[in-house]
Design a protein around this motif. Structure first.
Motif, short mmCIF file in Angstrom:
data_model
loop_
_atom_site.label_atom_id
_atom_site.label_comp_id
_atom_site.label_asym_id
_atom_site.label_seq_id
_atom_site.Cartn_x
_atom_site.Cartn_y
_atom_site.Cartn_z
N PRO A 153 7.01 13.68 -33.45
CA PRO A 153 6.12 13.18 -34.49
C PRO A 153 6.51 13.65 -35.89
N HIS A 154 7.10 14.85 -36.01
CA HIS A 154 7.49 15.35 -37.32
C HIS A 154 9.01 15.43 -37.40
N ASP A 155 9.55 15.25 -38.58
CA ASP A 155 10.99 15.24 -38.75
C ASP A 155 11.50 16.66 -38.95
N SER A 156 11.54 17.43 -37.89
CA SER A 156 11.89 18.84 -37.98
C SER A 156 13.35 19.04 -38.38
N MET A 157 14.23 18.14 -37.95
CA MET A 157 15.64 18.30 -38.27
C MET A 157 15.88 18.16 -39.77
N THR A 158 15.27 17.17 -40.39
CA THR A 158 15.40 16.99 -41.84
C THR A 158 14.87 18.20 -42.58
N GLY A 170 0.78 -1.23 0.00
CA GLY A 170 0.00 0.00 0.00
C GLY A 170 0.81 1.28 0.00
N ILE A 171 2.13 1.17 -0.07
CA ILE A 171 3.00 2.35 -0.03
C ILE A 171 3.75 2.46 -1.35
N LEU A 172 3.78 3.66 -1.93
CA LEU A 172 4.48 3.88 -3.19
C LEU A 172 5.99 3.87 -2.94
N THR A 173 6.70 3.11 -3.77
CA THR A 173 8.15 3.02 -3.64
C THR A 173 8.75 2.94 -5.04
N VAL A 174 10.05 2.76 -5.10
CA VAL A 174 10.72 2.72 -6.40
C VAL A 174 11.69 1.55 -6.43
N VAL A 175 11.83 0.93 -7.59
CA VAL A 175 12.73 -0.19 -7.77
C VAL A 175 13.61 0.07 -8.98
N LYS A 176 14.88 -0.29 -8.89
CA LYS A 176 15.82 -0.15 -10.01
C LYS A 176 15.58 -1.31 -10.97
N ARG A 177 15.49 -0.99 -12.27
CA ARG A 177 15.22 -2.01 -13.29
C ARG A 177 16.41 -2.09 -14.26
N ASP A 178 17.23 -3.10 -14.08
CA ASP A 178 18.38 -3.29 -14.96
C ASP A 178 18.01 -4.04 -16.24
N ASP A 179 16.77 -4.54 -16.31
CA ASP A 179 16.35 -5.34 -17.45
C ASP A 179 15.61 -4.53 -18.52
N LEU A 180 15.40 -3.24 -18.27
CA LEU A 180 14.68 -2.41 -19.24
C LEU A 180 15.65 -1.82 -20.26
N PRO A 181 15.21 -1.64 -21.50
CA PRO A 181 16.09 -1.05 -22.51
C PRO A 181 16.31 0.44 -22.24
N ILE A 182 17.46 0.95 -22.65
CA ILE A 182 17.77 2.37 -22.52
C ILE A 182 17.10 3.10 -23.68
N HIS A 183 16.30 4.11 -23.35
CA HIS A 183 15.60 4.87 -24.39
C HIS A 183 16.53 5.89 -25.02
N ASP A 184 16.57 5.90 -26.34
CA ASP A 184 17.37 6.87 -27.09
C ASP A 184 16.47 8.02 -27.50
N SER A 185 16.73 9.21 -26.97
CA SER A 185 15.86 10.36 -27.24
C SER A 185 16.23 11.10 -28.51
N HIS A 186 17.25 10.63 -29.23
CA HIS A 186 17.69 11.33 -30.43
C HIS A 186 17.08 10.72 -31.69
N ALA A 187 16.75 11.61 -32.63
CA ALA A 187 16.22 11.17 -33.92
C ALA A 187 17.36 11.13 -34.93
N TYR A 188 17.33 10.14 -35.79
CA TYR A 188 18.39 9.98 -36.78
C TYR A 188 17.86 10.31 -38.18
N ILE A 189 18.73 10.91 -38.99
CA ILE A 189 18.34 11.30 -40.33
C ILE A 189 18.28 10.07 -41.23
N MET A 190 17.12 9.84 -41.83
CA MET A 190 16.93 8.70 -42.71
C MET A 190 16.67 9.13 -44.15
N ASP A 191 16.42 10.42 -44.35
CA ASP A 191 16.06 10.92 -45.67
C ASP A 191 17.24 10.80 -46.64
#
Length: 370
Positions: free
Chosen positions: A205-210, A139-160
């Protein structure tokens, strides 16, 4: 005083993302940078073994976030209300998230003093990342470390393929030294002894860098010749995963952008400090003649862009930089965004939209009384 500074808990929110409504179930991530480490904190209805599965607190948070992110109408006011409600919900839940995660983040990321040479862009782009998950235990909110989750890459790559075929030099992120962070995903950097700006893509959602690269490349390779007071492409930023950004010439800009400069002028009566990144910051005055010169330069540059069939797009005061050395007004940021209050929604991405924003920029400059 120094000891107090070291104990300060001051994580910087660097993002947030939901799983989307086509996913198996709705999840949300709060992402923070704290002491040079990224903490990616997951809220998910998929509860790990050993934690409460009956009415867990994190599931109630997710229901609130999912409900706040839904919009019943499709007009601009309904959408704006939805964004405001979603932001309020995120901010309220964020308080609990940080309170629960505080001791864990402090233990996993002790403060260290930076020494040695300036870090490479690689270390800024891919800092150490730790995945955490909010869970309920008895019943108490806590936090757990997850070493099994993938690392999210926040960068978009140019595919055009068109952009990838542009004849521009490529520079590895490990060879680019960061001098200062100017904005999110925008850095003042050193490349082979030259000071330039590195602008990185982000997952959107949109490819602003390209779109921005195509516009800038089109301007500087136009038969009409390149334009003054528009950034010049200097090359691509290359990572092991692909092209992740581009380089332009660096503009030592007054107070970061014209919007902030005018805000300072209103408060100080014209005394505006130089960019904090510049040496010796004496106060300056924004005179009538200077405002008129900037207005003329912005108008001329926009006319020249339109003559080349290039749309500015996210036209606004914040996307005008004043060169500290030449006092010229530069037009920047061609990524195709649209900040509310500058261009009506149905005119976004058109020359008429640019001209509407130009009228508002002109009016803002004229309105500053010194």
């Amino acid at each position: 005083m120094a000891a107090q500074s070291r104990s300060t808990f001051d994580p910087v929110r660097s993002g947030g993302r939901c799983s989307g409504y086509d996913a198996e179930f709705y999840t949300f991530n709060y992402v923070y940078q704290y002491n040079n480490i990224i903490f990616d904190i997951l809220l998910s209805p998929d509860t790990p073994p050993g934690y409460d599965t009956a009415n867990p607190i994190e599931r109630l948070y997710l229901q609130t976030l999912e409900s706040a992110g839904q919009c019943d109408g499709d007009n601009e006011e309904d959408i704006q209300r939805m964004f405001e409600e979603a932001n309020r919900a995120e901010a309220e839940i964020e308080k609990d998230v940080l309170e629960v995660c505080k001791s864990t983040m402090q233990a996993l990321a002790p403060r260290t003093e930076a020494v040695g040479e300036k870090p490479s862009l690689h270390s800024w782009m891919y800092p150490k990342t730790i995945n955490l998950q909010l869970v309920t235990k008895q019943g108490i909110l806590t936090v757990v470390k997850r070493d099994d989750l993938p690392i999210h890459d926040s960068h978009a790559y140019i595919m055009d393929p068109q952009v990838l075929a542009f004849n521009l030099p490529r520079h590895e992120i490990s060879d680019i030294q960061v001098i200062a962070r100017l904005y999110p995903f925008v850095y003042k950097v050193n490349v082979k002894g030259q000071t330039v700006v590195a602008k990185l893509g982000r997952s959107e959602p949109h490819d602003s860098m390209t779109d921005e690269i195509k516009k800038l490349y089109g301007v500087q390779t136009s038969a009409q010749g390149p334009l003054a007071r528009v950034p010049q492409l200097q090359g691509f930023v290359s990572s092991p995963m692909g092209i992740v950004g581009f380089l332009t010439n660096y503009i030592p800009s007054l107070c970061h952008n014209l919007e902030y400069a005018l805000a300072c002028a209103r408060v100080t009566g014209g005394a505006v400090p130089k960019n904090k990144d510049a040496p010796s910051p004496p106060a300056i005055t924004i005179s009538k003649a200077r405002k008129e010169n900037w207005t003329r330069q912005i108008q001329e540059t926009l006319q020249s862009l339109h003559a080349r069939d290039v749309i500015w797009g996210d036209a606004k005061l914040a996307n005008v930089l004043i060169d500290e050395v030449t006092d010229d007004a530069w037009i920047v940021d061609f990524g195709g965004g649209n900040t509310q209050g500058w261009i009506e929604r149905d005119l976004h991405g058109t020359k008429a939209g640019d001209l509407q924003a130009l009228d508002r920029i002109t009016a803002e400059l004229a309105a500053v009384r010194l």
